[in-house]
Structures are given as structure tokens and as C-alpha cells.
Design an enzyme around this catalytic site. Structure first.
Site, PDB file in Angstrom:
ATOM      1  N   GLY A 111       0.818  -1.216   0.000  1.00 55.98           N
ATOM      2  CA  GLY A 111       0.000   0.000   0.000  1.00 55.98           C
ATOM      3  C   GLY A 111       0.846   1.259   0.000  1.00 55.98           C
ATOM      4  CB  CYS A 112       3.712   2.317   2.051  1.00 56.39           C
ATOM      5  SG  CYS A 112       2.818   2.276   3.629  1.00 56.39           S
ATOM      6  CB  THR A 113       5.121   0.345  -2.846  1.00 57.92           C
ATOM      7  OG1 THR A 113       6.093  -0.086  -1.880  1.00 57.92           O
ATOM      8  CG2 THR A 113       5.760   0.430  -4.218  1.00 57.92           C
ATOM      9  CB  ALA A 150       5.644   6.082  -2.353  1.00 57.93           C
TER      10      ALA A 150
END
Length: 157
Positions: free
Chosen positions: A45-47, A50
Site C-alpha cells: 500500500g505504501c509503495t 508513494a
């Protein structure tokens, strides 16, 4: 934990970036800043989030915004994240989550049916005078940048 409201002063901070250089919110006075808090570098999710910011960065910068990502990760892990995903904006390390707490981006949340304490994925827009314009809590990683762009009145990337 108190949520920040539009019109309030954005809490100032100084954190190390992925290259271990100090970065202060005050460094950006006179510019608009998007601060986004995310749980952990190099997770799915963070990738996604970002990379969405990376892919929209030119148009966000063209509209006068600087993007800063903040997590509890070490500068070393943030460097690896930047390098593996070609991220082109500063990633800041807040290992003791003090800045997360100042922004209300740390607290209780549900994770797989359990109540845990951790990062509340959140985004803040700060104006040229250091005031909060938008305070978005518990955002979803996927599609967040598109929704933020719409909130800011920017055309689709």
C-alpha cells in the site's frame, strides 16, 4: 490525540531525510507543502501511494506544491525505498513518532479485526504561511493522490 483543523498552525519539525540531511518544515515557508504520513516503506500500500505521488509530482510542483513523505522508517530503509521505486521527493524519518503524534497521525486503528496503535495514514496540506489547509485522516493508499488532486482543484494527472 487531537486532529488538526484547517486554519491552525502546522506543527514545526526537523527530521532526517533518506540521505540523513535535516529537513525542517520551516525550510518551506513561502511554499505550499503536502505532508503525507504512511506506515512502512516498501510495503504494497505504501509503495502504491508513494508511486502515485511520484507520478503526479511534476504537476503538483507545477501547481506550487512540495511533497514530503513521513514514516517511522530509518534513513537507510528510506534510501532503499527511494532507490527501488525511483521516488523523487524527500522521505523523512520519524522513528519515535513524535511528529506523527503532533499531527494526529498516530493512534488506535483496526488491523485485521484487532485494535492496534500505530500510524494513521494521513495527509496534510500546509499553506505558504505554515497553516493547515487540509487535514485528511485515515486515507486509503489506492486512489488517494487522485482524490487529493480533486480536493486541491487540480486537473487529473
Amino acid at each position: 490525540m487531537t486532529n488538526l483543523e484547517p486554519g491552525t498552525a502546522a506543527p514545526d519539525f526537523t527530521l532526517l531525510d533518506q540521505d540523513e540531511h535535516p529537513v525542517s518544515l520551516g525550510d518551506f515557508r513561502g511554499r505550499r507543502v503536502i505532508l503525507y504520513f504512511y506506515p512502512a516503506a516498501q510495503t504494497p500500500g505504501c509503495t502504491t501511494q508513494a508511486c502515485d505521488f511520484r507520478d503526479s509530482l511534476a504537476s503538483l510542483q507545477g501547481a506550487g506544491y512540495t511533497v514530503l513523505g513521513i514514516s517511522r522508517d530509518t534513513p537507510e530503509k528510506l534510501r532503499a525505498f527511494r532507490d527501488s521505486d525511483g521516488l523523487t521527493f524527500p522521505l523523512l524519518s520519524d522513528p519515535d513518532h513524535a511528529v506523527h503524534e503532533a499531527y494526529g497521525a498516530w493512534g488506535e486503528k483496526q488491523n485485521y479485526g484487532k485494535t492496534v496503535t500505530g500510524v494513521l495514514r494521513s495527509t496534510f496540506v500546509v499553506d505558504e504561511d505554515g497553516k493547515i489547509v487540509e487535514a485528511l485522516y485515515n486515507v486509503k493508499a489506492t486512489g488517494h493522490v487522485a482524490r487529493l488532486r480533486k480536493t486541491l482543484g487540480l486537473a487529473a494527472a
